[in-house]
Motif scaffolding. Sequence first.
Motif, PDB file in Angstrom:
ATOM      1  N   ILE A  18       1.011  -6.706  -8.381  1.00 20.11           N
ATOM      2  CA  ILE A  18       0.932  -5.301  -7.952  1.00 20.11           C
ATOM      3  C   ILE A  18       1.154  -5.140  -6.441  1.00 20.11           C
ATOM      4  O   ILE A  18       2.031  -4.376  -6.032  1.00 20.11           O
ATOM      5  CB  ILE A  18      -0.402  -4.650  -8.387  1.00 20.11           C
ATOM      6  N   PRO A  19       0.384  -5.868  -5.598  1.00 17.06           N
ATOM      7  CA  PRO A  19       0.653  -5.714  -4.157  1.00 17.06           C
ATOM      8  C   PRO A  19       2.059  -6.147  -3.768  1.00 17.06           C
ATOM      9  O   PRO A  19       2.678  -5.526  -2.886  1.00 17.06           O
ATOM     10  CB  PRO A  19      -0.401  -6.612  -3.496  1.00 17.06           C
ATOM     11  N   ALA A  70       4.439  -3.437  -4.810  1.00 18.01           N
ATOM     12  CA  ALA A  70       4.244  -2.272  -3.942  1.00 18.01           C
ATOM     13  C   ALA A  70       4.889  -2.506  -2.584  1.00 18.01           C
ATOM     14  O   ALA A  70       5.629  -1.660  -2.073  1.00 18.01           O
ATOM     15  CB  ALA A  70       2.750  -1.987  -3.790  1.00 18.01           C
ATOM     16  N   ALA A  71       4.634  -3.689  -2.004  1.00 12.68           N
ATOM     17  CA  ALA A  71       5.161  -3.978  -0.668  1.00 12.68           C
ATOM     18  C   ALA A  71       6.685  -4.016  -0.673  1.00 12.68           C
ATOM     19  O   ALA A  71       7.336  -3.421   0.194  1.00 12.68           O
ATOM     20  CB  ALA A  71       4.598  -5.307  -0.157  1.00 12.68           C
ATOM     21  N   ILE A  76       8.257  -0.521  -1.161  1.00 14.92           N
ATOM     22  CA  ILE A  76       8.208   0.315   0.038  1.00 14.92           C
ATOM     23  C   ILE A  76       9.152  -0.215   1.108  1.00 14.92           C
ATOM     24  O   ILE A  76       9.863   0.525   1.773  1.00 14.92           O
ATOM     25  CB  ILE A  76       6.764   0.387   0.591  1.00 14.92           C
ATOM     26  N   ASN A 124       8.456   5.875  -1.331  1.00 16.51           N
ATOM     27  CA  ASN A 124       7.401   6.542  -0.573  1.00 16.51           C
ATOM     28  C   ASN A 124       6.027   5.986  -0.976  1.00 16.51           C
ATOM     29  O   ASN A 124       5.686   5.962  -2.152  1.00 16.51           O
ATOM     30  CB  ASN A 124       7.477   8.039  -0.884  1.00 16.51           C
ATOM     31  N   PRO A 125       5.226   5.504   0.024  1.00 18.45           N
ATOM     32  CA  PRO A 125       3.907   4.926  -0.296  1.00 18.45           C
ATOM     33  C   PRO A 125       3.011   5.870  -1.092  1.00 18.45           C
ATOM     34  O   PRO A 125       2.191   5.403  -1.892  1.00 18.45           O
ATOM     35  CB  PRO A 125       3.295   4.666   1.074  1.00 18.45           C
ATOM     36  N   ILE A 126       3.178   7.168  -0.905  1.00 19.49           N
ATOM     37  CA  ILE A 126       2.348   8.119  -1.651  1.00 19.49           C
ATOM     38  C   ILE A 126       2.592   7.981  -3.156  1.00 19.49           C
ATOM     39  O   ILE A 126       1.661   7.970  -3.948  1.00 19.49           O
ATOM     40  CB  ILE A 126       2.631   9.569  -1.182  1.00 19.49           C
ATOM     41  N   VAL A 155       3.602   5.299  -4.639  1.00 19.39           N
ATOM     42  CA  VAL A 155       3.042   4.013  -5.061  1.00 19.39           C
ATOM     43  C   VAL A 155       1.561   4.177  -5.393  1.00 19.39           C
ATOM     44  O   VAL A 155       1.079   3.679  -6.414  1.00 19.39           O
ATOM     45  CB  VAL A 155       3.240   2.949  -3.947  1.00 19.39           C
ATOM     46  N   ILE A 156       0.848   4.916  -4.531  1.00 19.11           N
ATOM     47  CA  ILE A 156      -0.584   5.137  -4.766  1.00 19.11           C
ATOM     48  C   ILE A 156      -0.818   5.921  -6.052  1.00 19.11           C
ATOM     49  O   ILE A 156      -1.683   5.575  -6.870  1.00 19.11           O
ATOM     50  CB  ILE A 156      -1.202   5.878  -3.550  1.00 19.11           C
ATOM     51  N   ILE A 157      -0.025   6.973  -6.254  1.00 17.17           N
ATOM     52  CA  ILE A 157      -0.186   7.770  -7.474  1.00 17.17           C
ATOM     53  C   ILE A 157       0.090   6.909  -8.705  1.00 17.17           C
ATOM     54  O   ILE A 157      -0.696   6.890  -9.658  1.00 17.17           O
ATOM     55  CB  ILE A 157       0.762   8.999  -7.452  1.00 17.17           C
ATOM     56  N   ALA A 164      -0.116   3.698  -9.007  1.00 21.82           N
ATOM     57  CA  ALA A 164      -1.136   2.665  -9.193  1.00 21.82           C
ATOM     58  C   ALA A 164      -2.400   3.253  -9.822  1.00 21.82           C
ATOM     59  O   ALA A 164      -3.005   2.647 -10.713  1.00 21.82           O
ATOM     60  CB  ALA A 164      -1.470   2.011  -7.844  1.00 21.82           C
ATOM     61  N   GLY A 165      -2.785   4.440  -9.367  1.00 20.25           N
ATOM     62  CA  GLY A 165      -3.970   5.087  -9.925  1.00 20.25           C
ATOM     63  C   GLY A 165      -3.774   5.439 -11.396  1.00 20.25           C
ATOM     64  O   GLY A 165      -4.603   5.121 -12.246  1.00 20.25           O
ATOM     65  N   VAL A 224      -9.160   3.658 -12.645  1.00 16.18           N
ATOM     66  CA  VAL A 224      -8.208   4.091 -11.618  1.00 16.18           C
ATOM     67  C   VAL A 224      -8.211   3.097 -10.457  1.00 16.18           C
ATOM     68  O   VAL A 224      -7.160   2.708  -9.952  1.00 16.18           O
ATOM     69  CB  VAL A 224      -8.546   5.520 -11.120  1.00 16.18           C
ATOM     70  N   PRO A 247      -5.412  -3.200  -5.671  1.00 23.18           N
ATOM     71  CA  PRO A 247      -4.309  -4.117  -5.328  1.00 23.18           C
ATOM     72  C   PRO A 247      -3.134  -3.400  -4.664  1.00 23.18           C
ATOM     73  O   PRO A 247      -2.492  -3.968  -3.775  1.00 23.18           O
ATOM     74  CB  PRO A 247      -3.882  -4.709  -6.676  1.00 23.18           C
ATOM     75  N   GLY A 256      -0.766  -3.989  -1.010  1.00 18.53           N
ATOM     76  CA  GLY A 256       0.689  -3.950  -0.883  1.00 18.53           C
ATOM     77  C   GLY A 256       1.140  -2.964   0.183  1.00 18.53           C
ATOM     78  O   GLY A 256       2.079  -3.231   0.934  1.00 18.53           O
ATOM     79  N   ALA A 300       3.403  -3.774   3.422  1.00 22.82           N
ATOM     80  CA  ALA A 300       4.652  -3.043   3.682  1.00 22.82           C
ATOM     81  C   ALA A 300       4.675  -2.472   5.094  1.00 22.82           C
ATOM     82  O   ALA A 300       5.713  -2.481   5.759  1.00 22.82           O
ATOM     83  CB  ALA A 300       4.824  -1.918   2.659  1.00 22.82           C
TER      84      ALA A 300
END
Lengths: 179, 190
Positions: A140-141, A144-145, A148, A154-156, A158-160, A162-163, B119, B125, B129, B133
């Motif tokens: 996952i990280p 994500a990295a 991005i 967009n990191p936003i 990625v957060i959505i 992931a949640g 959630v 994790p 990331g 980044a």
Amino acid sequence: MFELISTFFKIGLFTIGGGYAMIPLIEEEVVRKKEWLSKEELVDLMAVAQSCPGIFAVNISIFIGHKHCGTKGALLCALGTILPSFLIILAIALFFQQFREYELVNKFFMGLRPAVVALIAAPVFRMAKTAKINRYNFWIPIAAALGIWLLKVNPIYVIIAAGVGGFVWGKYKEEEQGN
Amino acid sequence: MLLLQLFWTFFKIGLFGFGGGYAMLSMIQGEVVTRYHWLDAGQFTDIVAISQSTPGPIGINSATYVGYTSMVNAGYSHVWGILGSTVSTFAVVFPSFVLMLMICKFLMKYKNHRYVEYVFTGLRPAVVGLLAAAALLLLTKENFSTPKECPWQFAISILLFIFAFVSQRLYKLNPILIVVITGIAGIILY
């Protein structure tokens, strides 16, 4: 009421290095000196403030303010925490542009820029430990990295993702166990 | 117009800014540098350095600074810059202010609910990331130069990077001290 603002103003003024550096000071002022919270309450509050989006120290001040003087207290405490940094940064921003032209200042910043990148990279590994990265979720990280960095996601988003992903996965496992 | 854009951008960053100031830096960078080009990567790094070395939460410091610099970069006056930083700071705090108040009032009892836990098994994790980044995106020629353009600066940059990384990871040296030491090294070496 005035005590609330001045305490958080002090906390905001004297902590350097971000929200987590504020914890010892908050503990000293809020738990030991003023006894606004018990130590257990503070630990609970930290867990909540951490799981809330936004700025950790501000979240904590909002909670303590609300506990003592309702919404008004929350507003004043948040203001108290924000104001010192806001004023200091504004003062620096106003004059920095002029200083930036100097050769000496330019060299100073040429030297520290790579160090700042390292300072951002360093906590990655510490956070990986707290986030309980293991062989099931280590992708996952990384995904994500890379997303991005290379794909300019967009990191936003990625957060959505992931949640939502975490929720769907948890629900799926739950139903599987139910059957 | 830019003022409205700043508000909306920092509102989003405040709303989805899980994982603290450093993770938020990644979002600020994503919006402000990569997407809108209000700042270049070098300016962003300077702001991070100043945010780290001055009192207060990094999220607030960088929002205030980015708000000001974006306005001035776009050709507005100092007064507009101050307005920009006020709007950005307000916007980054506003969503969590409302959320925290709601939590204080109603949600304290749900904090251990299993759905919340689900959630966060995804979020935690991902935040790691995000942080990685942010560092990767700052490996630019504004920050390190290039072997072709200026080999001397590139070599020194790599050394200073390694010095900062090792002294922070292994010796837990105070970040402010690291910023000052590497800055002075810059003055001496360049």
